[in-house]
Each structure stands twice: as C-alpha cells, then as structure tokens.
Design a protein around this motif. Sequence first.
Motif, PDB file in Angstrom:
ATOM      1  N   VAL A  50     -15.422 -17.187   3.091  1.00  0.00           N
ATOM      2  CA  VAL A  50     -15.457 -18.649   3.227  1.00  0.00           C
ATOM      3  C   VAL A  50     -16.217 -19.276   2.058  1.00  0.00           C
ATOM      4  N   GLY A  51     -17.427 -18.781   1.806  1.00  0.00           N
ATOM      5  CA  GLY A  51     -18.228 -19.353   0.730  1.00  0.00           C
ATOM      6  C   GLY A  51     -17.635 -19.109  -0.637  1.00  0.00           C
ATOM      7  N   GLY A  52     -17.082 -17.905  -0.860  1.00  0.00           N
ATOM      8  CA  GLY A  52     -16.482 -17.617  -2.159  1.00  0.00           C
ATOM      9  C   GLY A  52     -15.252 -18.463  -2.432  1.00  0.00           C
ATOM     10  N   THR A  53     -14.463 -18.710  -1.394  1.00  0.00           N
ATOM     11  CA  THR A  53     -13.289 -19.571  -1.573  1.00  0.00           C
ATOM     12  C   THR A  53     -13.710 -20.985  -1.951  1.00  0.00           C
ATOM     13  N   CYS A  54     -14.723 -21.506  -1.265  1.00  0.00           N
ATOM     14  CA  CYS A  54     -15.229 -22.847  -1.608  1.00  0.00           C
ATOM     15  C   CYS A  54     -15.765 -22.873  -3.030  1.00  0.00           C
ATOM     16  N   ALA A  55     -16.476 -21.804  -3.420  1.00  0.00           N
ATOM     17  CA  ALA A  55     -17.011 -21.749  -4.776  1.00  0.00           C
ATOM     18  C   ALA A  55     -15.893 -21.704  -5.808  1.00  0.00           C
ATOM     19  N   ALA A  56     -14.827 -20.958  -5.509  1.00  0.00           N
ATOM     20  CA  ALA A  56     -13.710 -20.888  -6.451  1.00  0.00           C
ATOM     21  C   ALA A  56     -13.075 -22.259  -6.646  1.00  0.00           C
ATOM     22  N   VAL A  57     -12.933 -23.009  -5.579  1.00  0.00           N
ATOM     23  CA  VAL A  57     -12.366 -24.359  -5.682  1.00  0.00           C
ATOM     24  C   VAL A  57     -13.263 -25.246  -6.536  1.00  0.00           C
ATOM     25  N   LEU A  58     -14.583 -25.165  -6.318  1.00  0.00           N
ATOM     26  CA  LEU A  58     -15.515 -25.999  -7.080  1.00  0.00           C
ATOM     27  C   LEU A  58     -15.515 -25.611  -8.556  1.00  0.00           C
ATOM     28  N   ILE A  59     -15.475 -24.308  -8.834  1.00  0.00           N
ATOM     29  CA  ILE A  59     -15.474 -23.863 -10.230  1.00  0.00           C
ATOM     30  C   ILE A  59     -14.218 -24.339 -10.948  1.00  0.00           C
TER      31      ILE A  59
END
Length: 762
Positions: free
Chosen positions: A473-482
């Motif tokens: 969950v957190g990594g997916t959100c981080a990928a979107v932000l990056i």
Amino acid sequence: MTGRGRGRRTAGLFAPAAGSRPAVVAGLGNGIAISVLLLAGLAAGNAAAGAWAALGAYVTAFTNKGGPRGPRTRHLLVAAVANAAMFWVGVGTISLVPLTGVVLAVLVFLASMGSAVHPVLERLGTMPATALLVAAGSTTAGVDMEYATLLVLAGGLWYAVATAVLTPPARLRDVLAHVAQPYRLIGRHLTALAPAAPPDAAGDPARPPRTARGAARPRSGAGPAPPHSTVGTVHPGTTDALRRAEGATRELRGPRGDEHLADLTDPLVRHAATLADLTTALAATGPPPPAVRAPYATLTEAVGRQLSQLADVLTRRRQATDGVEGAPVPGLGRFEEACDRMRAEMPAGAHTYPEMARAGRQRRLLDRITATLADARAEARALVLLAATPLSAPPARPVRLDRARLREAMTLRSGTFRHALRTTAVSAAVFALVHWTALPHGEWAVLAVLRVMRPQYAVTRERVAQRVIGNVVGGTCAAVLIAAVHEPAALSLILFVVITVGFTLRPVNYAFWVVFGTPLVLLIGDVSHPGSWLDAASRIAMTLVGTAAALVGSRLLWPSWEHPRLDTETAHARHACAAYLDITLRSLGQAGPRRDTDPGPDVRHARTTAEKALAQAAATSRHAHREPGHDRSALDRAATTVDALTTLNLLVAALATHRTPHTPRIPALAAYTDHAGPALADASSEESPRHADALTDALDVMCLHLEELHVRRHEELAAGRTGDTPARAAIREYGPVIELLQAIAAAVDDARARPQRATTAP
C-alpha cells in the motif's frame, strides 16, 4: 477459511495496541521533530541536505524507548553517534562488500542479544545496522557521502535535543493519564450493557442453570447463572489498564514522587478497580427484566457517560469542574421508581418473583456503582488541581556488563541466543544473495528481515503479513507521488505530513507505521537524489524477498516453538486461578463489614498472580495456533480451558463484591470452599471427580435452601407481608452469591473436563 474469517484476521492486523493512546501525543512530537529538518533544508535552498538530516533523526527516533527525560536524552545522543558512525562505516566499505557483510552480521547479532549483553544494545536495536545498510546502498553518483554522514550525525543530535526540549518535565498529570484509562474503558462497557433488544434465551428465567457437571437444575427459582459469554466480555483490556495505573501510582512512592501524592492517587485507582468488579457483577445478573429495561438502559448509559467525562477531566480534556461536581446521575430515580412499581405489582401476578429479585440485585449494584462514582469524582477534583505538580527524576542506575548472565545466555538452550543466531544467519544470507545477484535496492530485503524477525514464529508471521500489506500500500502510494511530483520543495512538504502522521500512528499498530514508513524512506531518498517510480516497485519486490526469507528462517533455523510450552503455561494458569478462587471463597466465608471494597492484600496478590498467568497462557495459546506441526484439537482444548479460566476469574471478582456479614451463613458454603479450588487445581488427578461431586452436593444444599426461602417469601406475599422480612433479606443476601457459585462451578467444570495433552514439536 471463509472470506469473512480472512477479513477478520486482516482487520486484526490493524487493531490498536493496548495502552497506545497516551503514546500518540509523543508520536506526534517525534514526527514534528524529524520533519522540521526537511523544512529547514527547503528554507536553506538545499532540500537534499534536509533529507539526509531527517534520515539521521529518523533512525535515532527508533531508539527512543521513552523514560525520564535526562537518561533518555543521554541514550539518544549515544544512538545518534553510533548510527552516524555505522553510516560512515557503510560509506567506507561500499567497495568492500564482504567487509560490510561481516560488520552487518556483528551488529545484527549484538542487537538480537540485546540486554543479555548490555542494556544500551537493547535500546539501539537494529538501527546501527539500518544506517550501515542505507549508506552501503546509497551509491548514486555526485553525492558527497562524507558530507551526508555529517548531516546524518547532525540530524540525530538534533532529534535528541529537540525531544528533550519538546518533552515537558514529568508532572502528576502524566500519572493521571494512566489512571484515567480504566475509567474510560469501564464507561464504555457499562454503556454496552444497555439492552438494545429483548432478552434472549440466555437471560430467560425459565432456562435452568448448569451445575458443576453440566446438568440442568430446575429447582432454584432465583434465575439462572449468567452465560459465560456475557461475563467474559465485560471489560476486556480493563485489567491491563488497571495494572498500568497501579504501576504509575506505585512509582509515586519511589524517588519520582512523594507519599502525599501517592496517598491521593491510590484511592482513585482502588475506585476504578471496584467499579470494574461491580460492572462484572452487574453483567453477571443478565439482561434486565422487561419492566425496567428502558430506565436500566438510560441509567447505564448515563453512568458510562459520566465515567468517560471523569476520564476527560483527568486527562485535561474538560475543565476541572466538569463531570466532577454536579447533580446525581440522571436516570437513577426513574430506575428506582420502576423497581418499586415492579415490586408493588408483583403480588397481583404482573411479574415473576425471579424477575423482581434480579431487578433488585441490579438496583443494588447500580446504587453501589453510582456511589463509587461519586467518591471517584470527589477524589478526581482534588487531584486535577494538583496535576501540574512536578515529579523528580529517578536517580541514574549504574549499568554494568553481567558476565554470568551473558555466559548463561550464550547457549542453544537460550531462546535469545537462538534468535540471535537465526536473525544473523538469515540477514547475512539475504545480504549475500542480493549482492551476488546484483539485485537493485537489495538492502531493503535485509531491512525487511531485521524488521519482521522475532523470537516467536507466530509473531514473525504476523509482522510479515503487516509488512507485506503495508509495504504494498505505502510503496504504491510512493510510486504515484514519485511519478507525479518532481519538485523537491513539494516532496518535502508531503514528507512533513507523512512523517508526522506516521510517527503519530506508530504506537497504535506496526501495520500503520509500515503504510506510512515505506513512502517516508522512498520519498526521502527521492528528495536527496531523484529517481524513477520503478524504484518503488523494486523495493516492494525486495521486501517480499526479505519477508519470505525471514518466515522460512524462523521455521527452519533453531526454532523456538510455543506449543510444547502450552501444557506448562495452562497448568500454571489453572493452579494460579485455583489459588485465587480458594482465597476469595475463604475470605467470603469470614465475617466482615458490609460492602468491604478492600479484599485484602492476600486476595489482591492472588488475583494479580492469576491474571499474569492467564495472560501468559493466552499469549502462548495464540502463538501456538499460528505454528505448524501441532495437534489442532489439543490446542483448541487448551484455548477452551484458558477461556474458561478467564471467565472464572471474572466471576470470582464479581463474587467478591457480594461479601456481607451474612454471607458466611449460606448453607454448605464451607464445603463448597473446601472442594472448589482442588476441583480446579487437580483437574487430571483421580481426586478430581470426588471434588466435583462434593461441589455439586454443596450446590444442591444451597439451591434447596434458596428454594425454601422463595417458597416462604411467596407465602408472605400472599399474606400481604410486603415488608423487609427475614426471608426477603436472606434472598437478597444469598441469591446473587449462590447464582455466581453455580456459574463458577460451571466454569471450573469447563476447565477441569479438558485436561491438557502433550503436543510434539515439528
């Protein structure tokens, strides 16, 4: 497993930890202390510098184990230097990967041994190893890693100083925050007792109670013993909250407080314990009769609200006068009027005598609850005015290396040593694997091993699930932000929010932390050296590799299984509960003042011992059910026994609230007392059936006597004698005690009829 069962188990991964509420405020302070470095770097025009400093503060924050401000600050300063030193070692060994692996193995082994080697190592944990891995994995061209090392050191030192400044000096209000929690929980549980629907078969007076043998007993007209499920759900978590409150007040008699403050806070904790037991006794009476159901619901909800208001006063959410002074509890008069009306209508046949007797017991218990609440409110008013009283810091204790303890721990018989070997071997193997295969961001696989491996396989398995879900969950959100945000300034602002929220929720549940911690580290790295959103995907993959390795290693390498210990832990809990039952029954048979709220030091000690043994047995049972290679039916029997013992403890606590000068006159109480404890403690011996038979015989005598009293009272009512006759007084005194003794005998039977059987380790 059904979809509903999987849903409950997944939701359980995110359940709040007990007692985490006060720590949320400290988590908020941690988040601000770390994230402000990002804003400082942004203001200075060097967002990357702010990110490296925030990273130093971040790894130092994980060594913050709380405690008095002075010793804690010194430990944090040591941690900041140690983390920066390991970061520097990681920078220096980037080209010497085997040396990095050796240093990593040493750091992991020492961290896993923890206090067995030195208490400082326990506080440092795996953070030095984390700093080493972060430095070894930061090979981006153009980054001055020596400069980054200084920033990591500065960030760690800043965090130590900032937390010292942000943390107010210890005051009495810190103790009151712990004292308030039991009142809040008891208030919720009292509110939950308000009936929302007509009583079911469990509360139907026509349903006969169980005897110690589980057979129906149709004689007693006083109503059945309460169902175990009702009693067992009265105040989950309240016991732990009470123990934390007792521990906090106990410190006031030590170097941190004074006798005067301790004398003021101790009564408030005793009132909370009394309210918890009275609430248990109220739940044990079952649902209220239909004639008083509405005022009963109104009154219990009102008392629950006032208890919550009292907790708010103690935690400074309300003014000192709110919820402490004021009119009596609303609804008490209406409930008393309903009970009086019910008694007046009973001779005409409008209500049964068992219903009226049950309403009378509930009325007396609620009278005692409201009276105890009034006493607690008076005590609270005096205490909140002293909330700002400072507490002195405890003297520093010398910390020495215990060589004898270390030698004892450095054997395969020690679970700590096996865990250290297991964690070191798995982390070293994963480090070697990701290096030889040149996997990108391989350090995340090693970090996953360090974060999820625990001495118990069941806990490791739970943390694996939490980390995988949170990382995805957190990594997916981080990928979107990056992928969407490319400005360091915007990333810094987002990180400020992520860090603050993440550290605020960290005490609540590890899974929440992983959800926010994953984008935190990814975005910090993106601020210092912008990358691709694919980095997030590869780091998620590395997390899966590391958690899988941790799970396999926990099972195959020197495992420490819980299910072979379940027999011992359950037997210990049974004997501790039997001792508590025995000493309570014997105190019940002694003449004492009416409504004696202090059971005495012996009863309190026996209760605490039983609660601790039950908590250990319950934890062992939970862990054993998540382990492979065990006898599921044997573990289910053990879990049922632990549940029965938990119910038994609650019933015994409820029984203690009915101690009066007339209690010793109950027929056959002495015989019941002589056989109840042995029937539970000697569950697997040949004597157990004899004790169980004697227990049943004693209950027969009690129930026959209570039936005779009911017959006599019916005759009195038919003759128009509605006053307080000896028969009515005896029913009032004996009825609730005999019903609880019936329920206790049934709980003893549940625990006695399922002796533990040996389980074999895989």
